[in-house]
Write a protein that holds these residues in place. Structure first.
Motif, PDB file in Angstrom:
ATOM      1  N   ARG A 197     -12.998 -31.534  38.855  1.00  0.00           N
ATOM      2  CA  ARG A 197     -13.331 -29.979  39.315  1.00  0.00           C
ATOM      3  C   ARG A 197     -12.456 -29.908  40.658  1.00  0.00           C
ATOM      4  N   GLU A 198     -12.747 -30.653  41.347  1.00  0.00           N
ATOM      5  CA  GLU A 198     -11.644 -30.513  42.715  1.00  0.00           C
ATOM      6  C   GLU A 198     -10.068 -30.324  42.388  1.00  0.00           C
TER       7      GLU A 198
ATOM      8  N   VAL B 236      -9.721 -26.828  40.943  1.00  0.00           N
ATOM      9  CA  VAL B 236      -9.585 -25.801  41.951  1.00  0.00           C
ATOM     10  C   VAL B 236      -8.419 -25.585  42.759  1.00  0.00           C
TER      11      VAL B 236
ATOM     12  N   ASP C 120     -15.000 -22.356  37.040  1.00  0.00           N
ATOM     13  CA  ASP C 120     -16.147 -21.429  37.616  1.00  0.00           C
ATOM     14  C   ASP C 120     -16.209 -21.036  38.971  1.00  0.00           C
ATOM     15  N   GLU C 121     -15.699 -22.275  39.743  1.00  0.00           N
ATOM     16  CA  GLU C 121     -15.492 -22.020  40.975  1.00  0.00           C
ATOM     17  C   GLU C 121     -14.345 -21.167  41.557  1.00  0.00           C
TER      18      GLU C 121
ATOM     19  N   LEU D 296     -14.348 -17.614  43.677  1.00  0.00           N
ATOM     20  CA  LEU D 296     -13.609 -17.546  44.749  1.00  0.00           C
ATOM     21  C   LEU D 296     -12.444 -16.273  44.645  1.00  0.00           C
TER      22      LEU D 296
END
Length: 221
Positions: A9-10, A13, A47-48, A52
């Motif tokens: 995930r990180e 992003v 999604d993140e 943002l």
């Protein structure tokens, strides 16, 4: 296992393509279920990114890089997924209407939708109504996304919608329109759905797909 999902995930992003791919490989080697790597890692990351972007904390170039990272991870993961898992969000067909050669916006929308788990097929730019109708008939998408960036080409959306209705293809198909000159009021006059930007398009598409699965799509139009 959660640490592996979090790493994927990180990296998504942050838009780190190689690191995302490596994190997906490590998660697979650690025995993480492929569907969970997809859901908790790649899709959670996008999604993140969408949130943002909507809040103005990320901009188009950054979103494109994150989408590239997500796609890189997806290519590693795809052979391990159950049939249909990668496209579990439904099928979306996108096109820029006839007379319009702008494609940055519709490509960004497509990347955001892919990041949300949809299977997206982009027909390209300057598409006449007949070509779009032909593709809808053969591929049977859940959602059709039409883009126009000029006031002069925006009116061609009406021709596409009317052609689909004349051919009996509008029933059970959600039509979503967007682009700089397009407004919610214009979409309402056409009897279709509107999204203001790429981030909103994801939310609209998810809502439409839910109505499709509930058998209430015609009520949503």
């Amino acid at each position: 296992m959660e640490k592996h999902y979090e790493a994927v995930r990180e990296h998504v992003v942050e838009g780190q393509v190689t690191q995302t791919e490596n994190a997906v490989r490590k998660a697979l080697d650690a025995g993480c279920p492929p569907e969970e790597i997809l859901r908790k890692g790649l899709l959670a990351g996008m999604d993140e990114v969408g949130a943002l972007f909507k809040d103005g904390e990320m901009f188009v170039p950054e979103v494109l890089v994150s989408a590239k990272a997500m796609k890189g991870g997806m290519e590693i993961l795809r052979p391990f997924l159950a049939t249909g898992a990668a496209g579990q969000g439904g099928r979306i067909l996108t096109a820029t209407v006839e007379g319009d050669l702008h494609d940055i916006g519709v490509k960004l929308v497509g990347m955001m939708l892919e990041g949300a788990g949809f299977e997206v097929r982009n027909l390209g730019v300057d598409l006449p109504a007949a070509r779009i109708v032909e593709e809808v008939r053969s591929w049977r998408p859940h959602v059709l996304g039409l883009s126009a960036m000029l006031t002069t080409t925006m009116t061609n959306m009406k021709g596409v919608v009317e052609s689909l209705r004349e051919e009996g293809l509008a029933e059970g198909l959600a039509i979503m329109v967007g682009g700089a000159p397009v407004s919610k009021e214009y979409a309402e006059r056409l009897g279709v759905h509107y999204s203001a930007d790429a981030a909103e398009a994801v939310g609209v598409a998810k809502a439409l797909l839910q109505k499709f699965r509930e058998g209430a799509l015609s009520e949503a139009r």
